[in-house]
Every structure is written in structure tokens, then in C-alpha cells.
Design a protein around this motif. Structure first.
Motif, PDB file in Angstrom:
ATOM      1  N   MET A 177       0.838  -1.187   0.000  1.00  0.00           N
ATOM      2  CA  MET A 177       0.000   0.000   0.000  1.00  0.00           C
ATOM      3  C   MET A 177       0.876   1.241   0.000  1.00  0.00           C
ATOM      4  O   MET A 177       1.886   1.286   0.676  1.00  0.00           O
ATOM      5  N   ASN A 178       0.470   2.200  -0.741  1.00  0.00           N
ATOM      6  CA  ASN A 178       1.175   3.475  -0.736  1.00  0.00           C
ATOM      7  C   ASN A 178       0.829   4.224   0.535  1.00  0.00           C
ATOM      8  O   ASN A 178      -0.314   4.224   0.967  1.00  0.00           O
ATOM      9  N   VAL A 179       1.825   4.861   1.134  1.00  0.00           N
ATOM     10  CA  VAL A 179       1.575   5.672   2.320  1.00  0.00           C
ATOM     11  C   VAL A 179       1.478   7.114   1.879  1.00  0.00           C
ATOM     12  O   VAL A 179       2.348   7.636   1.193  1.00  0.00           O
ATOM     13  N   ASN A 180       0.416   7.773   2.284  1.00  0.00           N
ATOM     14  CA  ASN A 180       0.153   9.148   1.914  1.00  0.00           C
ATOM     15  C   ASN A 180       0.660  10.065   3.018  1.00  0.00           C
ATOM     16  O   ASN A 180       0.284   9.908   4.174  1.00  0.00           O
ATOM     17  N   THR A 181       1.488  11.016   2.658  1.00  0.00           N
ATOM     18  CA  THR A 181       2.003  11.961   3.647  1.00  0.00           C
ATOM     19  C   THR A 181       1.274  13.298   3.592  1.00  0.00           C
ATOM     20  O   THR A 181       1.589  14.199   4.352  1.00  0.00           O
ATOM     21  N   GLN A 182       0.296  13.423   2.709  1.00  0.00           N
ATOM     22  CA  GLN A 182      -0.493  14.648   2.591  1.00  0.00           C
ATOM     23  C   GLN A 182      -1.292  14.867   3.878  1.00  0.00           C
ATOM     24  O   GLN A 182      -1.812  13.941   4.474  1.00  0.00           O
ATOM     25  N   THR A 183      -1.407  16.113   4.299  1.00  0.00           N
ATOM     26  CA  THR A 183      -2.198  16.451   5.477  1.00  0.00           C
ATOM     27  C   THR A 183      -3.663  16.570   5.075  1.00  0.00           C
ATOM     28  O   THR A 183      -3.999  17.230   4.105  1.00  0.00           O
ATOM     29  N   ILE A 184      -4.507  15.901   5.828  1.00  0.00           N
ATOM     30  CA  ILE A 184      -5.953  15.948   5.592  1.00  0.00           C
ATOM     31  C   ILE A 184      -6.588  16.541   6.835  1.00  0.00           C
ATOM     32  O   ILE A 184      -6.279  16.121   7.957  1.00  0.00           O
ATOM     33  N   SER A 185      -7.472  17.498   6.644  1.00  0.00           N
ATOM     34  CA  SER A 185      -8.117  18.131   7.795  1.00  0.00           C
ATOM     35  C   SER A 185      -9.003  17.140   8.543  1.00  0.00           C
ATOM     36  O   SER A 185      -9.487  16.154   7.981  1.00  0.00           O
ATOM     37  N   THR A 186      -9.209  17.425   9.804  1.00  0.00           N
ATOM     38  CA  THR A 186     -10.064  16.586  10.634  1.00  0.00           C
ATOM     39  C   THR A 186     -11.462  16.511  10.051  1.00  0.00           C
ATOM     40  O   THR A 186     -12.075  15.437  10.002  1.00  0.00           O
ATOM     41  N   GLU A 187     -11.983  17.620   9.577  1.00  0.00           N
ATOM     42  CA  GLU A 187     -13.324  17.657   9.010  1.00  0.00           C
ATOM     43  C   GLU A 187     -13.420  16.754   7.784  1.00  0.00           C
ATOM     44  O   GLU A 187     -14.414  16.043   7.597  1.00  0.00           O
ATOM     45  N   THR A 188     -12.387  16.766   6.951  1.00  0.00           N
ATOM     46  CA  THR A 188     -12.382  15.922   5.755  1.00  0.00           C
ATOM     47  C   THR A 188     -12.352  14.452   6.129  1.00  0.00           C
ATOM     48  O   THR A 188     -13.104  13.641   5.587  1.00  0.00           O
ATOM     49  N   VAL A 189     -11.502  14.089   7.082  1.00  0.00           N
ATOM     50  CA  VAL A 189     -11.412  12.699   7.527  1.00  0.00           C
ATOM     51  C   VAL A 189     -12.756  12.248   8.101  1.00  0.00           C
ATOM     52  O   VAL A 189     -13.244  11.156   7.785  1.00  0.00           O
ATOM     53  N   LEU A 190     -13.376  13.074   8.920  1.00  0.00           N
ATOM     54  CA  LEU A 190     -14.681  12.737   9.492  1.00  0.00           C
ATOM     55  C   LEU A 190     -15.726  12.545   8.393  1.00  0.00           C
ATOM     56  O   LEU A 190     -16.510  11.594   8.432  1.00  0.00           O
ATOM     57  N   HIS A 191     -15.724  13.434   7.420  1.00  0.00           N
ATOM     58  CA  HIS A 191     -16.668  13.342   6.309  1.00  0.00           C
ATOM     59  C   HIS A 191     -16.452  12.058   5.506  1.00  0.00           C
ATOM     60  O   HIS A 191     -17.410  11.375   5.141  1.00  0.00           O
ATOM     61  N   LEU A 192     -15.200  11.714   5.238  1.00  0.00           N
ATOM     62  CA  LEU A 192     -14.897  10.517   4.457  1.00  0.00           C
ATOM     63  C   LEU A 192     -15.351   9.248   5.161  1.00  0.00           C
ATOM     64  O   LEU A 192     -15.939   8.356   4.556  1.00  0.00           O
ATOM     65  N   VAL A 193     -15.079   9.164   6.436  1.00  0.00           N
ATOM     66  CA  VAL A 193     -15.357   7.942   7.194  1.00  0.00           C
ATOM     67  C   VAL A 193     -16.810   7.885   7.681  1.00  0.00           C
ATOM     68  O   VAL A 193     -17.307   6.818   8.035  1.00  0.00           O
ATOM     69  N   ALA A 194     -17.518   8.987   7.650  1.00  0.00           N
ATOM     70  CA  ALA A 194     -18.901   9.018   8.127  1.00  0.00           C
ATOM     71  C   ALA A 194     -19.838   8.187   7.256  1.00  0.00           C
ATOM     72  O   ALA A 194     -20.811   7.630   7.751  1.00  0.00           O
ATOM     73  N   ASP A 195     -19.554   8.069   5.988  1.00  0.00           N
ATOM     74  CA  ASP A 195     -20.445   7.361   5.079  1.00  0.00           C
ATOM     75  C   ASP A 195     -20.150   5.856   5.089  1.00  0.00           C
ATOM     76  O   ASP A 195     -19.008   5.454   4.883  1.00  0.00           O
ATOM     77  N   PRO A 196     -21.158   5.018   5.318  1.00  0.00           N
ATOM     78  CA  PRO A 196     -20.917   3.571   5.378  1.00  0.00           C
ATOM     79  C   PRO A 196     -20.377   2.982   4.076  1.00  0.00           C
ATOM     80  O   PRO A 196     -19.595   2.040   4.101  1.00  0.00           O
ATOM     81  N   ARG A 197     -20.765   3.529   2.951  1.00  0.00           N
ATOM     82  CA  ARG A 197     -20.233   3.016   1.674  1.00  0.00           C
ATOM     83  C   ARG A 197     -18.750   3.336   1.545  1.00  0.00           C
ATOM     84  O   ARG A 197     -17.981   2.502   1.086  1.00  0.00           O
ATOM     85  N   ARG A 198     -18.351   4.527   1.967  1.00  0.00           N
ATOM     86  CA  ARG A 198     -16.918   4.851   1.895  1.00  0.00           C
ATOM     87  C   ARG A 198     -16.120   4.004   2.880  1.00  0.00           C
ATOM     88  O   ARG A 198     -14.996   3.605   2.598  1.00  0.00           O
ATOM     89  N   ARG A 199     -16.710   3.701   4.050  1.00  0.00           N
ATOM     90  CA  ARG A 199     -16.023   2.803   4.983  1.00  0.00           C
ATOM     91  C   ARG A 199     -15.843   1.427   4.357  1.00  0.00           C
ATOM     92  O   ARG A 199     -14.778   0.820   4.469  1.00  0.00           O
ATOM     93  N   THR A 200     -16.869   0.952   3.678  1.00  0.00           N
ATOM     94  CA  THR A 200     -16.765  -0.344   3.003  1.00  0.00           C
ATOM     95  C   THR A 200     -15.682  -0.298   1.932  1.00  0.00           C
ATOM     96  O   THR A 200     -14.888  -1.239   1.806  1.00  0.00           O
ATOM     97  N   ILE A 201     -15.627   0.777   1.170  1.00  0.00           N
ATOM     98  CA  ILE A 201     -14.589   0.935   0.146  1.00  0.00           C
ATOM     99  C   ILE A 201     -13.209   0.848   0.785  1.00  0.00           C
ATOM    100  O   ILE A 201     -12.339   0.099   0.320  1.00  0.00           O
TER     101      ILE A 201
END
Length: 119
Positions: A1-25
Motif C-alpha cells: 500500500m502506498n503511504v500518503n504523507t499529505q495532510t488531511i483536515s479533521t473535518e475531511t477525515v470525518l466526512h470521508l469515514v462518516a459514510d458507510p459506503r466509503r467505509r466499506t470501500i
């Protein structure tokens, strides 16, 4: 797996993981060594969505096929672009391949949600 060193805001991370389909992905990408084809991903997401919603025993097989088509469209137009814009995945629409770019903040929140909220 590639490791991403880009900074992601807390709000973005919360938004990404909040959706069950994205969690499944994200779970599927992790389970498949960081790479999966969109067709296989769509099948898994559609199956998990179907399991979490009430399905009538009399639903015809075409209803499931329609669900898979709808899921592929949602992945292509909504969920994969959001994950790609955040730098969490790379999606090659030409080959239909999705590649995970691991990120510590996403991993931490995904792990928390999986352990604490989906038990």
C-alpha cells in the motif's frame, strides 16, 4: 500500500469515514492489499448495502442487478471522487482500478469507527 504523507483536515477525515459506503470501500481496499477493480468493489458495496436494508423475499433478481448498477454509478460519481480529492485513493477510470493511499488519520478514525461503533 502506498503511504500518503499529505495532510488531511479533521473535518475531511470525518466526512470521508462518516459514510458507510466509503467505509466499506476503505475496508475492501485494505483487505485486498490496497488495490481492487471497481466492478469487484461495486459488488461488495452493493451486497453490504443490501444486507443492511430490508429486502423482500419476492424481490426479483433484476432488482439486485439494478442495485449493482446504481452502486457502480454512485461509486464513480460520488464516493471515489471524494476519496480521490482527499488523496486517499487513486482511481484510474480507464482501467477501472482503485488504489489505496494509506493515511494515518484515516486509518485511526476508520479503526475507531469499526471497533467502537459497528460492533
Amino acid at each position: 500500500m502506498n503511504v500518503n504523507t499529505q495532510t488531511i483536515s479533521t473535518e475531511t477525515v470525518l466526512h470521508l469515514v462518516a459514510d458507510p459506503r466509503r467505509r466499506t470501500i476503505l475496508h475492501q481496499l485494505r483487505e485486498n492489499g490496497g488495490v481492487i477493480e471497481i466492478e469487484a468493489l461495486a459488488d461488495v458495496v452493493a451486497e453490504r448495502t443490501a444486507r443492511s436494508s430490508p429486502i423482500e423475499e419476492t424481490d426479483p433478481p433484476t432488482a439486485r442487478t439494478d442495485d449493482q448498477r446504481l452502486t457502480r454509478a454512485e461509486l464513480h460519481h460520488t464516493h471515489l471522487p471524494k476519496l480521490a480529492d482527499a488523496g486517499v485513493i487513486e482511481y484510474d477510470s480507464r482501467t477501472g482500478t482503485v488504489r489505496y493511499r494509506s493515511h494515518d488519520r484515516v486509518e485511526a478514525l476508520l479503526g475507531f469507527v469499526s471497533r467502537r461503533l459497528e460492533e
